[in-house]
Scaffold this motif. Structure first.
Motif, PDB file in Angstrom:
ATOM      1  N   GLY A 136       0.803  -1.224   0.000  1.00  0.00           N
ATOM      2  CA  GLY A 136       0.000   0.000   0.000  1.00  0.00           C
ATOM      3  C   GLY A 136       0.828   1.263   0.000  1.00  0.00           C
ATOM      4  N   SER A 137       2.101   1.165   0.415  1.00  0.00           N
ATOM      5  CA  SER A 137       2.967   2.350   0.416  1.00  0.00           C
ATOM      6  C   SER A 137       3.243   2.863  -0.993  1.00  0.00           C
ATOM      7  N   ILE A 138       2.899   2.062  -2.016  1.00  0.00           N
ATOM      8  CA  ILE A 138       3.006   2.548  -3.395  1.00  0.00           C
ATOM      9  C   ILE A 138       2.156   3.806  -3.567  1.00  0.00           C
ATOM     10  N   PHE A 139       1.042   3.866  -2.844  1.00  0.00           N
ATOM     11  CA  PHE A 139       0.200   5.069  -2.890  1.00  0.00           C
ATOM     12  C   PHE A 139       0.972   6.278  -2.392  1.00  0.00           C
ATOM     13  N   ALA A 140       1.729   6.118  -1.307  1.00  0.00           N
ATOM     14  CA  ALA A 140       2.531   7.221  -0.784  1.00  0.00           C
ATOM     15  C   ALA A 140       3.599   7.640  -1.788  1.00  0.00           C
ATOM     16  N   ILE A 141       4.220   6.666  -2.449  1.00  0.00           N
ATOM     17  CA  ILE A 141       5.230   6.983  -3.460  1.00  0.00           C
ATOM     18  C   ILE A 141       4.610   7.787  -4.598  1.00  0.00           C
ATOM     19  N   ALA A 142       3.443   7.342  -5.075  1.00  0.00           N
ATOM     20  CA  ALA A 142       2.762   8.065  -6.151  1.00  0.00           C
ATOM     21  C   ALA A 142       2.373   9.468  -5.708  1.00  0.00           C
ATOM     22  N   LEU A 143       1.898   9.586  -4.471  1.00  0.00           N
ATOM     23  CA  LEU A 143       1.492  10.880  -3.932  1.00  0.00           C
ATOM     24  C   LEU A 143       2.679  11.841  -3.873  1.00  0.00           C
ATOM     25  N   ILE A 144       3.805  11.344  -3.379  1.00  0.00           N
ATOM     26  CA  ILE A 144       5.008  12.171  -3.299  1.00  0.00           C
ATOM     27  C   ILE A 144       5.473  12.575  -4.684  1.00  0.00           C
ATOM     28  N   TYR A 145       5.557  11.603  -5.569  1.00  0.00           N
ATOM     29  CA  TYR A 145       6.085  11.876  -6.908  1.00  0.00           C
ATOM     30  C   TYR A 145       5.221  12.902  -7.641  1.00  0.00           C
ATOM     31  N   LEU A 146       3.909  12.697  -7.649  1.00  0.00           N
ATOM     32  CA  LEU A 146       3.029  13.586  -8.405  1.00  0.00           C
ATOM     33  C   LEU A 146       3.000  14.989  -7.812  1.00  0.00           C
ATOM     34  N   SER A 147       2.991  15.090  -6.484  1.00  0.00           N
ATOM     35  CA  SER A 147       2.949  16.418  -5.867  1.00  0.00           C
ATOM     36  C   SER A 147       4.247  17.184  -6.100  1.00  0.00           C
ATOM     37  N   VAL A 148       5.377  16.502  -5.935  1.00  0.00           N
ATOM     38  CA  VAL A 148       6.665  17.174  -6.129  1.00  0.00           C
ATOM     39  C   VAL A 148       6.853  17.571  -7.590  1.00  0.00           C
ATOM     40  N   VAL A 149       6.506  16.672  -8.496  1.00  0.00           N
ATOM     41  CA  VAL A 149       6.598  17.010  -9.913  1.00  0.00           C
ATOM     42  C   VAL A 149       5.671  18.190 -10.242  1.00  0.00           C
ATOM     43  N   GLY A 150       4.480  18.205  -9.646  1.00  0.00           N
ATOM     44  CA  GLY A 150       3.564  19.317  -9.864  1.00  0.00           C
ATOM     45  C   GLY A 150       4.148  20.637  -9.399  1.00  0.00           C
ATOM     46  N   TRP A 151       4.720  20.642  -8.183  1.00  0.00           N
ATOM     47  CA  TRP A 151       5.364  21.865  -7.689  1.00  0.00           C
ATOM     48  C   TRP A 151       6.527  22.269  -8.596  1.00  0.00           C
ATOM     49  N   ASN A 152       7.328  21.304  -9.003  1.00  0.00           N
ATOM     50  CA  ASN A 152       8.496  21.617  -9.828  1.00  0.00           C
ATOM     51  C   ASN A 152       8.105  22.163 -11.197  1.00  0.00           C
ATOM     52  N   ILE A 153       6.969  21.719 -11.716  1.00  0.00           N
ATOM     53  CA  ILE A 153       6.490  22.276 -12.987  1.00  0.00           C
ATOM     54  C   ILE A 153       6.163  23.758 -12.814  1.00  0.00           C
ATOM     55  N   VAL A 154       5.455  24.089 -11.736  1.00  0.00           N
ATOM     56  CA  VAL A 154       5.116  25.487 -11.464  1.00  0.00           C
ATOM     57  C   VAL A 154       6.381  26.333 -11.345  1.00  0.00           C
ATOM     58  N   LEU A 155       7.364  25.819 -10.631  1.00  0.00           N
ATOM     59  CA  LEU A 155       8.599  26.572 -10.414  1.00  0.00           C
ATOM     60  C   LEU A 155       9.426  26.691 -11.682  1.00  0.00           C
ATOM     61  N   THR A 156       9.469  25.632 -12.473  1.00  0.00           N
ATOM     62  CA  THR A 156      10.257  25.679 -13.699  1.00  0.00           C
ATOM     63  C   THR A 156       9.665  26.675 -14.692  1.00  0.00           C
ATOM     64  N   ILE A 157       8.338  26.738 -14.752  1.00  0.00           N
ATOM     65  CA  ILE A 157       7.692  27.717 -15.620  1.00  0.00           C
ATOM     66  C   ILE A 157       8.096  29.129 -15.213  1.00  0.00           C
ATOM     67  N   SER A 158       8.015  29.402 -13.910  1.00  0.00           N
ATOM     68  CA  SER A 158       8.389  30.727 -13.410  1.00  0.00           C
ATOM     69  C   SER A 158       9.873  30.999 -13.629  1.00  0.00           C
ATOM     70  N   PHE A 159      10.694  29.977 -13.393  1.00  0.00           N
ATOM     71  CA  PHE A 159      12.135  30.126 -13.594  1.00  0.00           C
ATOM     72  C   PHE A 159      12.470  30.443 -15.046  1.00  0.00           C
ATOM     73  N   SER A 160      11.861  29.723 -15.979  1.00  0.00           N
ATOM     74  CA  SER A 160      12.166  29.925 -17.398  1.00  0.00           C
ATOM     75  C   SER A 160      11.714  31.305 -17.864  1.00  0.00           C
ATOM     76  N   ARG A 161      10.561  31.748 -17.370  1.00  0.00           N
ATOM     77  CA  ARG A 161      10.088  33.086 -17.746  1.00  0.00           C
ATOM     78  C   ARG A 161      10.978  34.170 -17.178  1.00  0.00           C
ATOM     79  N   ALA A 162      11.386  33.996 -15.903  1.00  0.00           N
ATOM     80  CA  ALA A 162      12.265  34.989 -15.286  1.00  0.00           C
ATOM     81  C   ALA A 162      13.629  35.011 -15.953  1.00  0.00           C
ATOM     82  N   GLY A 163      14.162  33.821 -16.269  1.00  0.00           N
ATOM     83  CA  GLY A 163      15.454  33.771 -16.936  1.00  0.00           C
ATOM     84  C   GLY A 163      15.422  34.417 -18.303  1.00  0.00           C
ATOM     85  N   ALA A 164      14.333  34.179 -19.047  1.00  0.00           N
ATOM     86  CA  ALA A 164      14.198  34.807 -20.366  1.00  0.00           C
ATOM     87  C   ALA A 164      14.095  36.316 -20.240  1.00  0.00           C
TER      88      ALA A 164
END
Length: 460
Positions: free
Chosen positions: A90-118
């Motif tokens: 059942g801990s696979i659920f925790a792994i999926a939860l961590i992965y999807l949430s962190v990737v989601g946050w990183n997408i938001v940050l990368t978008i902001s980073f790329s716009r600021a860098g440009a």
């Protein structure tokens, strides 16, 4: 230290200061601007300031209680400790939860980073403005390469990167806040009114608090991965509280004040610092975004990779290959799907409260009340049917029932898609009641089902 195995205290290299640097590097990023901008829809500067600080501390409390003692005591991350409540499979659920949430946050940050860098390249005259779209894509790819290189040695690289980046991020954040107040004027900020406040002030206050609680609950995966690297639980407490919890609130004030003083800014001050203070002021804001976001993405990629490294076949791949599983999806989404990702930020923020609050709730009641602060590490890494955490075919239905009940309670109190609410949301918010309900149902399930059946390693 690049896998999920327990780290002996003698091999944990991080001091309390290192934990603070990593925590602050994680928490301080442009998502704070967006969070503050969301609060500005409902509250003015005075009420918003108090609400943001209150919500930050309320949100970090369940995370600290759930992660700090068990992860610090046994040297494991949040995924390993979740096996005691969800089961070895059942801990696979925790792994999926961590992965999807962190990737989601990183997408938001990368978008902001790329716009600021440009924008930084265009503002300094290094590149022409018509090439902005191409520059944003190039910045996303460059950021991915920097993150991958920074993580090449796992936790050692993480400590080195955050030690140098955290002080710069803190200083630049203070500079941006000071410049914002100086250029706009404190009286103008205080006098500004929220643009989307509801007629009921109770709803406005509750939603302001809820936004910060949900944001800080999302530190559940980050906290476990950082805390496991320090040998002292006591020395880690306040660095984690100030680094992960209070830092979000303080930097979110920049977004609050910007959104109030400059309607339509969404809380992002960098769009207007050039007009307010000239190129050097704007460059300070853009430099903050670039440095803060890269530091946070580095920590997030480490956390996501650490979680995935406990799943075959990722656990058999070299660390430098494993990190690509966290970096590549973020790069693709930020380079080619930036607009849809940015439009759903508020919904994503609410879902952090929907999922991480109940997870923290069942861990708190399980560790402190039901297991008396003891976990079985041998059972956590034994996937056979003889493991105490095998439950029924590796899954603990009581844990998932408690999670489902807490999530349902959240949806009842506050719809994360429309932000419509039901009583008594205006008095108790949504994430905290969902957390408490999950904890209560899990304790009841252990008492009535697990303990009598001899499942889960609970003492009769």
């Amino acid at each position: 230290m690049t896998g999920g195995w327990p780290i002996p205290r003698s091999e944990r290299p991080w001091s309390g200061l290192a934990v603070f640097y990593a925590s602050a590097s994680t928490a301080i990023a442009t998502w704070c601007f967006f969070i503050g901008g969301q609060v500005a829809d409902y509250l003015n500067a005075t009420a918003g300031t108090l609400t943001i600080i209150c919500g930050s501390l309320l949100g970090i409390l369940p995370v600290i209680l759930a992660c700090l003692p068990p992860c610090g005591k046994y040297g494991v991350d949040s995924v390993v400790t979740s096996k005691a409540q969800l089961g070895t499979r059942g801990s696979i659920f925790a792994i999926a939860l961590i992965y999807l949430s962190v990737v989601g946050w990183n997408i938001v940050l990368t978008i902001s980073f790329s716009r600021a860098g440009a924008e930084l390249l265009v503002a300094t005259g290094i590149a022409p403005r018509p090439a902005r779209t191409l520059l944003e894509t190039a910045m996303s790819l460059t950021g991915a390469a920097v993150v991958w290189y920074a993580l090449r040695k796992g936790a050692d690289s993480l400590r080195s990167a955050t030690t140098y980046m955290a002080p710069g991020v803190i200083v630049l954040g203070l500079v941006v806040l000071a410049l914002l107040i100086q250029r706009i004027g404190w009286h103008e900020i205080i006098a500004a009114e929220p643009v989307a406040a509801r007629p009921d002030p109770r709803y406005n206050y509750a939603t302001g608090v809820e936004l910060l609680i949900s944001a800080n609950l999302s530190w559940w995966p980050y906290a476990g991965a950082i805390i496991r690297l320090s040998p002292s639980v006591r020395a880690t407490l306040w660095p984690a509280v100030f680094g992960l919890g209070l830092s979000v609130g303080l930097v979110s004030l920049i977004g609050l004040y910007t959104s109030l003083a400059v309607p339509g800014s969404g809380g992002d001050p960098t769009r207007h610092l050039f007009a307010l203070g000239g190129p050097w002021v704007a460059l300070a804001g853009l430099a903050f975004i670039v440095l803060a976001n890269v530091a946070t993405i580095i920590v997030g990629s480490y956390v996501a990779t650490l979680a995935l490294s406990q799943v075959p076949p990722v656990n058999r791949a070299p660390w430098n290959v494993s990190t690509l599983t966290a970096i590549i999806p973020v790069t693709i989404a930020s380079a080619f799907f930036a607009l849809p990702a940015a439009e759903h930020f508020r919904t994503f923020l609410a879902f952090c409260g929907v999922l991480f609050g109940p997870m923290a709730g069942i861990q708190i009641v399980d560790y402190y009340l039901l297991r008396r602060r003891r976990l079985d590490m041998a059972a956590a890494f034994d996937n056979s049917r003889h493991s105490a955490y095998y439950f029924w075919k590796g899954i603990n239905p009581v844990g998932f029932a408690a999670l489902a009940a807490g999530s349902a309670a959240y949806f009842y109190l506050l719809n994360p898609f429309t932000y419509t609410s039901r009583p008594p949301y205006d008095y108790i918010t949504a994430a905290i009641p969902a957390t408490l309900l999950s904890a209560a149902i899990y304790a009841l399930g252990v008492t009535l089902i697990l303990r009598p059946s001899g499942k889960g390693g609970y003492i009769r």
